[in-house]
Design a protein around this motif. Sequence first.
Motif, short mmCIF file in Angstrom:
data_model
loop_
_atom_site.label_atom_id
_atom_site.label_comp_id
_atom_site.label_asym_id
_atom_site.label_seq_id
_atom_site.Cartn_x
_atom_site.Cartn_y
_atom_site.Cartn_z
N ALA A 171 0.63 -1.20 0.43
CA ALA A 171 -0.22 -0.04 -0.50
C ALA A 171 1.02 1.41 0.01
CB ALA A 171 -1.13 0.14 1.15
N LEU A 172 0.70 1.62 -1.09
CA LEU A 172 0.71 3.54 -0.82
C LEU A 172 -0.02 4.40 -1.53
CD1 LEU A 172 2.87 2.98 -4.19
CD2 LEU A 172 1.48 1.46 -3.27
N PRO A 173 0.94 5.76 -0.83
CA PRO A 173 -0.03 6.87 -1.50
C PRO A 173 -0.26 6.78 -3.22
CG PRO A 173 1.87 7.13 0.02
CD PRO A 173 2.34 6.66 -0.49
N ALA A 174 -1.55 7.37 -3.37
CA ALA A 174 -1.61 6.69 -4.76
C ALA A 174 -1.26 7.92 -5.72
CB ALA A 174 -3.14 7.64 -5.32
N ALA A 235 -1.77 7.54 3.62
CA ALA A 235 -2.62 8.17 2.49
C ALA A 235 -1.92 9.79 2.99
CB ALA A 235 -4.33 8.16 3.08
N ALA A 236 -1.20 9.67 4.46
CA ALA A 236 -1.47 10.78 4.53
C ALA A 236 -0.05 10.76 5.22
CB ALA A 236 -1.21 11.03 5.65
N GLY A 237 1.16 9.79 4.04
CA GLY A 237 2.58 9.76 3.75
C GLY A 237 3.53 9.21 5.20
N GLY A 238 2.76 8.52 5.58
CA GLY A 238 3.44 8.04 6.61
C GLY A 238 4.61 6.37 6.24
N LYS A 250 -11.35 -0.08 0.43
CA LYS A 250 -10.99 0.92 -0.13
C LYS A 250 -10.72 2.28 0.69
CE LYS A 250 -12.70 0.00 -4.53
NZ LYS A 250 -13.20 0.48 -5.27
N HIS A 251 -9.99 3.01 -0.69
CA HIS A 251 -9.49 4.21 0.51
C HIS A 251 -9.33 5.20 -0.67
CE1 HIS A 251 -7.31 7.65 2.34
NE2 HIS A 251 -7.85 7.67 3.55
N PRO A 252 -9.94 5.67 -1.23
CA PRO A 252 -9.32 6.73 -2.36
C PRO A 252 -7.57 7.06 -2.93
CG PRO A 252 -10.25 8.12 -0.61
CD PRO A 252 -10.66 7.10 -0.21
N ASP A 253 -7.28 7.10 -1.95
CA ASP A 253 -5.46 8.20 -1.55
C ASP A 253 -4.92 6.77 -1.57
OD1 ASP A 253 -6.81 10.26 -2.14
OD2 ASP A 253 -7.99 10.86 0.10
#
Length: 313
Positions: A171-174, A235-238, A250-253
């Motif tokens: 999982a990584l930021p979109a 999603a927040a870049g952590g 599902k997470h849109p980002d």
Amino acid sequence: MDERQLRILRELGELGSVSAVAAALHVTPSAISQQLRLLQRSLPVPLTERAGRRVVLTEAGKALARAAVEVETALARARHSVDEFADQPDGNVSLAAFHSAATTFFPLLLRSFAGPGRPRLRLADEDVAQERFPVLTRDYDLVLAHRLDHGPPWPRTVTANTLLQEPLDVALPAGHPLAAKTVLTPQDVADQPWITVHDGFPLMSTVEAIAAVANRRLDIVHRVNEFTVVAELVAAGGGLALLPRWTTRKHPDVALRPLTAVHARRRIDVLHRPERTARRAVRTVLAELHRAATEIRTHDAQPPRPGTGPRSG
């Protein structure tokens, strides 16, 4: 004193001889005599006496034989009550699951069993280390547990059936540069900050395998077990994380990408003690779990593609 001995005493009073009792119960006369001796040892007064060549009941024996009728009647009623309980289609069924399995399976079960005449579910979340899942079968009829394909098997004290063999994706930021790739390797992700589960939980073995294949130590910055929280941190870049493909909301980002060169897959198993499935309601819920697993797997069995977020069942 046990049920069989009381039955022999009762039959002796009705049939009048040891040989007749033996014939009626399809055993040898010596076996009947042995059981009578064992019964006599447990009581302070004689139960039988000789009448010529026959063994007959004393007054105490007759009194106990009459009581034996009551005992057999009570036991028959008890067995009938147990049979009725075991055959109830709408009995209570307790089910525990770790968080992501609960998120996916619990709503499907609740919708399936809405209305009268259906099992009454008692649901609970239990987020424990792998070795603790079998212990939960003491308190719950069914337990949803997870382990890696190459992890240690469940102990033989519980019955285990696999519901899903679920891929684990990165999982990584979109908007992350690596999201442009269709497949990722351990070398691609090893230099990134990571969000992992706590030690002792199954996914940690896959994280360690990534580090071993990449031949470098991962920078683990956050430890979170709850996947919905993990998705928010990603999603927040952590950092990057491993998320299950089918049981993650599902997470849109957030984008999911398959991982190569390591065995990144987990089993979702349902555990129970063998005697639990003697109840019809438990068997009904177990069958519905398998049906729901098929629905989840067939609904979204393809790997994620670029530009898409996590898939859910």
